[in-house]
Design a protein around this motif. Structure first.
Motif, PDB file in Angstrom:
ATOM      1  N   SER A 131      28.795  76.620  34.611  1.00 30.94           N
ATOM      2  CA  SER A 131      27.044  76.465  34.646  1.00 30.94           C
ATOM      3  C   SER A 131      26.566  76.653  33.346  1.00 30.94           C
ATOM      4  N   LEU A 132      27.096  77.836  32.566  1.00 32.14           N
ATOM      5  CA  LEU A 132      26.753  78.019  31.230  1.00 32.14           C
ATOM      6  C   LEU A 132      26.956  77.057  30.200  1.00 32.14           C
ATOM      7  N   LEU A 135      24.379  74.216  30.822  1.00 33.55           N
ATOM      8  CA  LEU A 135      23.171  74.733  30.036  1.00 33.55           C
ATOM      9  C   LEU A 135      23.047  74.485  28.571  1.00 33.55           C
ATOM     10  N   ALA A 138      22.294  70.821  28.425  1.00 34.95           N
ATOM     11  CA  ALA A 138      20.600  70.574  28.776  1.00 34.95           C
ATOM     12  C   ALA A 138      19.926  70.733  27.481  1.00 34.95           C
ATOM     13  N   THR A 139      20.301  71.803  26.754  1.00 36.74           N
ATOM     14  CA  THR A 139      19.206  72.161  25.553  1.00 36.74           C
ATOM     15  C   THR A 139      19.882  71.688  24.408  1.00 36.74           C
ATOM     16  N   LEU A 207      16.406  70.510  31.746  1.00 36.72           N
ATOM     17  CA  LEU A 207      16.941  71.712  32.153  1.00 36.72           C
ATOM     18  C   LEU A 207      17.152  71.771  33.724  1.00 36.72           C
ATOM     19  N   PHE A 210      20.050  69.434  34.932  1.00 36.27           N
ATOM     20  CA  PHE A 210      21.553  69.961  34.670  1.00 36.27           C
ATOM     21  C   PHE A 210      21.952  71.210  35.431  1.00 36.27           C
ATOM     22  N   MET A 211      20.746  72.174  35.677  1.00 34.24           N
ATOM     23  CA  MET A 211      20.934  73.544  36.227  1.00 34.24           C
ATOM     24  C   MET A 211      20.887  73.376  37.559  1.00 34.24           C
ATOM     25  N   ALA A 214      24.014  72.786  39.002  1.00 27.79           N
ATOM     26  CA  ALA A 214      25.168  73.780  38.448  1.00 27.79           C
ATOM     27  C   ALA A 214      25.073  74.904  39.381  1.00 27.79           C
TER      28      ALA A 214
END
Length: 446
Positions: A131-132, A135, A138-139, A207, A210-211, A214
């Motif tokens: 999940s990290l 992130l 996503a950024t 953001l 993707f999150m 996740a």
């Protein structure tokens, strides 16, 4: 099975904690004896947990692989060729992670001496770390960062998935293989469908795109991990030296030919699938001429059709396989029909025709996944080290997902000029035909 001592006929093993690590969610379940096929079925609620775990992982991981990374690429470039190249560059490093961490994750979980069991720590830790990594994608502000993020996401997800799939082998008797294989296949397709719909609604916010998947994946995988009654190793039985490390990535196909043939059958159908899936959005925009917003919604509808058809096919194929006691004919036939479905996409010139192709591919893939995992579990070389062998097999599932980005990007950008999908889809057909032939060569399973 028993939660306090080995089954009758098995001497006590000083390397195993006889108490084990009980499940923390649900009624108390007996703990399987290490390396021995269980003889009692798991209850329906536990099989439901298997479904949720597979669903959660595929929502989180295959959303980026099938839609989200392609949408992210569209925010970084305007031309179709540049977008295909960025998608390929971002996805390709994941192939390396898939090769390394799927097999390594299985081997490490086989030998983990945690008081929480062998599989549970890697399922939870892997999905949180994935999940990290998502992130980071996503950024990201460029393809290099996207590639690094995808490498890390694949590494962590494959560690978690290797432990998860090994836990299924640990927990179930052989008579539950077929139906559970079908349920896992349904969860995979439902996960892709949900990820696609989430992408359709969240495509303007990278953001959330993707999150949201996740976080959903992390929660569901953690729930399953807490449902596991785990045997606990007090000490490793085998040394972990350089030779052992190298052997982690290898199961001898000459000594175990059926396992090797099953590996290549899986590799080739997944490659055939993802040669199209990775570029599905671009297919809709450049082959059918839809705007991006309409394309994502049409893809979501197509995936929904694919999923619904595959669910019925999975239920029927799993039942039929258990009923007639045959697996490889169903698997090989499904691979061949799937290849035909991908080739039909070349001649689709309307969204309705695209939906028909999705239905054909869903029918084939649903039948395939319902039976293939059961076939593989039947030909495992070593049940005590199932994590290692399933990790090697998982490479056939994860590796082509990442390789498809690079190979498909080359075929589409270099040969097809970014808009001609002929070379891409013909390659998918050839891959599937070879996979069907290879599967029919398996001898140890009917």
């Amino acid at each position: 099975m028993t939660s306090t001592r080995p089954e009758t006929g098995f001497p006590p093993d000083p390397t195993i904690d006889l108490q084990g690590s009980p499940n923390l969610i649900g009624p108390r379940l007996p703990i399987p004896h290490l390396g021995i096929t269980p003889d009692a079925k798991r209850p329906a609620w536990f099989i439901g947990g298997v479904f949720l775990a597979q669903f959660g992982l595929f929502v989180a991981l295959l959303g980026p692989a099938t839609v989200s990374i392609a949408l992210k690429a569209q925010t970084l470039a305007s031309s179709p060729a540049e977008q295909a190249a960025i998608t390929a560059l971002a996805l390709s490093p994941g192939a390396i992670a898939a090769v390394i961490f799927n097999a390594l994750g299985g081997r490490i979980s086989d030998r983990t001496t945690s008081r929480f069991g062998r599989r549970r720590p890697w399922i939870i830790g892997g999905i949180v770390a994935m999940s990290l990594a998502l992130l980071l994608i996503a950024t990201a502000t460029g393809p290099l960062t996207m590639g690094i993020g995808w490498f890390l996401a694949q590494a962590c997800a494959n560690m978690a998935f290797a432990a998860f799939l090994a836990s299924v082998s640990d927990q179930l008797p052989s008579e539950q293989y077929g139906k559970t294989s079908g349920i896992i296949g349904i969860a995979q397709n439902v996960g892709i469908m949900v990820a696609t719909w989430l992408a359709a609604f969240l495509e303007s916010n990278m953001l959330l795109l993707f999150m949201v998947p996740a976080v959903l994946g992390a929660v569901l995988m953690a729930v399953y991990a807490l449902m596991l009654p785990e045997p606990v190793l007090k000490e490793n039985r085998h040394p972990f030296n350089l030779r052992e490390l190298i052997s982690t990535f290898w199961t001898n196909p000459i000594r175990f030919p059926d396992f090797g043939l099953a590996w290549w059958g899986r590799f080739l159908i997944i490659l055939a699938s993802y040669l199209f899936v990775v570029f599905r959005v671009q297919y809709m925009t450049d082959h059918l001429g839809l705007p991006t917003a309409e394309a994502t919604k049409a893809v979501a509808t197509g995936v929904t059709i694919y999923t619904i058809v595959s669910m019925f096919a999975s239920f029927f194929a799993g039942w039929l396989s258990d009923r007639i006691g045959k697996r490889k004919v169903i698997v090989a036939g499904a691979i061949l029909v799937f290849g035909i479905g991908t080739y039909m996409l070349l001649h689709a010139d309307t969204v309705t025709a695209f939906y028909l192709c999705e239905a054909v591919m869903g029918l084939a893939y649903g039948a395939y996944v319902a039976v293939d995992l059961a076939l593989v579990l039947d030909v495992l070389p070593d049940r005590e080290n199932a994590g290692k062998d399933l990790g090697v097999f998982n490479m056939a599932n994860a590796l082509p997902q990442s390789l498809a980005g690079g190979l498909g990007g080359f075929l589409l950008a270099r040969i097809g000029g970014g808009t001609d999908f002929t070379a891409l889809l013909v390659a998918a057909l050839v891959s599937a035909v070879i996979g069907a032939v290879i599967t029919m060569l398996i001898r140890g399973v009917k």
